[in-house]
Design a protein around this motif. Sequence first.
Motif, PDB file in Angstrom:
ATOM      1  N   GLU A  14      -1.948  -4.572   6.460  1.00 38.87           N
ATOM      2  CA  GLU A  14      -1.031  -4.563   5.310  1.00 38.87           C
ATOM      3  C   GLU A  14       0.202  -3.790   5.721  1.00 38.87           C
ATOM      4  O   GLU A  14       0.080  -2.660   6.212  1.00 38.87           O
ATOM      5  CB  GLU A  14      -1.722  -3.910   4.112  1.00 38.87           C
ATOM      6  CG  GLU A  14      -0.822  -3.551   2.955  1.00 38.87           C
ATOM      7  CD  GLU A  14      -0.115  -4.748   2.328  1.00 38.87           C
ATOM      8  OE1 GLU A  14       1.136  -4.690   2.233  1.00 38.87           O
ATOM      9  OE2 GLU A  14      -0.776  -5.718   1.944  1.00 38.87           O
ATOM     10  N   ARG A  20      -1.682  -0.090   1.923  1.00 38.57           N
ATOM     11  CA  ARG A  20      -2.668  -0.002   3.009  1.00 38.57           C
ATOM     12  C   ARG A  20      -3.561   1.227   2.811  1.00 38.57           C
ATOM     13  O   ARG A  20      -4.780   1.144   2.908  1.00 38.57           O
ATOM     14  CB  ARG A  20      -1.958   0.046   4.364  1.00 38.57           C
ATOM     15  CG  ARG A  20      -2.900   0.014   5.551  1.00 38.57           C
ATOM     16  CD  ARG A  20      -2.166  -0.168   6.876  1.00 38.57           C
ATOM     17  NE  ARG A  20      -1.226   0.902   7.161  1.00 38.57           N
ATOM     18  CZ  ARG A  20       0.089   0.728   7.331  1.00 38.57           C
ATOM     19  NH1 ARG A  20       0.636  -0.474   7.294  1.00 38.57           N
ATOM     20  NH2 ARG A  20       0.876   1.769   7.581  1.00 38.57           N
ATOM     21  N   THR A  58      -6.174  -9.102   5.190  1.00 42.11           N
ATOM     22  CA  THR A  58      -4.788  -9.144   5.653  1.00 42.11           C
ATOM     23  C   THR A  58      -3.839  -9.617   4.561  1.00 42.11           C
ATOM     24  O   THR A  58      -4.197 -10.420   3.707  1.00 42.11           O
ATOM     25  CB  THR A  58      -4.650 -10.048   6.893  1.00 42.11           C
ATOM     26  OG1 THR A  58      -3.292  -9.989   7.369  1.00 42.11           O
ATOM     27  CG2 THR A  58      -5.004 -11.501   6.601  1.00 42.11           C
ATOM     28  N   ASP A  59      -2.651  -9.101   4.640  1.00 40.08           N
ATOM     29  CA  ASP A  59      -1.539  -9.572   3.827  1.00 40.08           C
ATOM     30  C   ASP A  59      -1.000 -10.843   4.474  1.00 40.08           C
ATOM     31  O   ASP A  59      -1.174 -11.060   5.670  1.00 40.08           O
ATOM     32  CB  ASP A  59      -0.455  -8.492   3.799  1.00 40.08           C
ATOM     33  CG  ASP A  59       0.676  -8.788   2.836  1.00 40.08           C
ATOM     34  OD1 ASP A  59       0.599  -9.759   2.064  1.00 40.08           O
ATOM     35  OD2 ASP A  59       1.666  -8.032   2.856  1.00 40.08           O
ATOM     36  N   SER A  90      -1.991 -11.792  -1.070  1.00 41.48           N
ATOM     37  CA  SER A  90      -0.616 -12.258  -1.053  1.00 41.48           C
ATOM     38  C   SER A  90       0.075 -11.976  -2.379  1.00 41.48           C
ATOM     39  O   SER A  90      -0.570 -11.926  -3.422  1.00 41.48           O
ATOM     40  CB  SER A  90      -0.590 -13.768  -0.779  1.00 41.48           C
ATOM     41  OG  SER A  90       0.744 -14.228  -0.726  1.00 41.48           O
ATOM     42  N   GLN A  91       1.383 -11.831  -2.307  1.00 39.83           N
ATOM     43  CA  GLN A  91       2.180 -11.718  -3.523  1.00 39.83           C
ATOM     44  C   GLN A  91       2.642 -13.087  -3.994  1.00 39.83           C
ATOM     45  O   GLN A  91       3.174 -13.201  -5.090  1.00 39.83           O
ATOM     46  CB  GLN A  91       3.394 -10.827  -3.281  1.00 39.83           C
ATOM     47  CG  GLN A  91       3.013  -9.381  -3.134  1.00 39.83           C
ATOM     48  CD  GLN A  91       4.229  -8.487  -2.961  1.00 39.83           C
ATOM     49  OE1 GLN A  91       5.164  -8.829  -2.259  1.00 39.83           O
ATOM     50  NE2 GLN A  91       4.187  -7.339  -3.589  1.00 39.83           N
ATOM     51  N   LYS A 116      -2.231 -10.615  -5.109  1.00 36.82           N
ATOM     52  CA  LYS A 116      -2.287  -9.173  -5.347  1.00 36.82           C
ATOM     53  C   LYS A 116      -2.172  -8.829  -6.828  1.00 36.82           C
ATOM     54  O   LYS A 116      -2.876  -7.951  -7.321  1.00 36.82           O
ATOM     55  CB  LYS A 116      -1.185  -8.457  -4.565  1.00 36.82           C
ATOM     56  CG  LYS A 116      -1.400  -8.455  -3.078  1.00 36.82           C
ATOM     57  CD  LYS A 116      -0.230  -7.785  -2.367  1.00 36.82           C
ATOM     58  CE  LYS A 116      -0.382  -7.847  -0.875  1.00 36.82           C
ATOM     59  NZ  LYS A 116       0.759  -7.260  -0.176  1.00 36.82           N
TER      60      LYS A 116
END
Length: 190
Positions: A14, A20, A58-59, A90-91, A116
Amino acid sequence: MTAPPPRLRIVLAEDSPLLRAGLESVLTSAGHEVSAAVGDAAGLVHAYAAYAPDLVITDVRMPPNGTDDGLRAAAELRGRDPNLGIVVLSQYVSVAYLDDLLGADSTEGGVGYLLKERVGHVRQFLDTVSRVAAGETIVDPEVVRALVKSSRHRTPLADLTAREREVLALVAEGAATLIYLRSLGQSPAR
């Protein structure tokens, strides 16, 4: 009484240091081992090779390019190890590389793709982590909607019948939330 979920070795990627650190704290407080917490896609690939984790979180958008580097790295790792559990945060909704994550022949590793903004409860997040590590696939309803919309040009969703698309759309519109709440013994708010 149910047994606690097994302790997982996790690699976390992140790029936001605050998020993070927060994710690392939540995971370690739940008894998991965060083997590495990195801020870019190259670090994710390196940490996977160094620690052989049970699960990667993970992002999507990460350095070096600030685009979908995290998602591409996850797809690369999934190609190396189809049994690796992967949770993507994810955003925004991105269906690129999702086929690589969802389409791999896997006997154990699940996939999670969460927005997110919709991961509002620690318990829900930790439940998703455990379920993905156990081999389940959990995809945010907004991502499912995007997949359905793009399915006219993609496989395997392009092969779905009209009724199958209708059922998938219902899941995307909240049926999955209802199932999740019932699995927790909760009633949905009316």
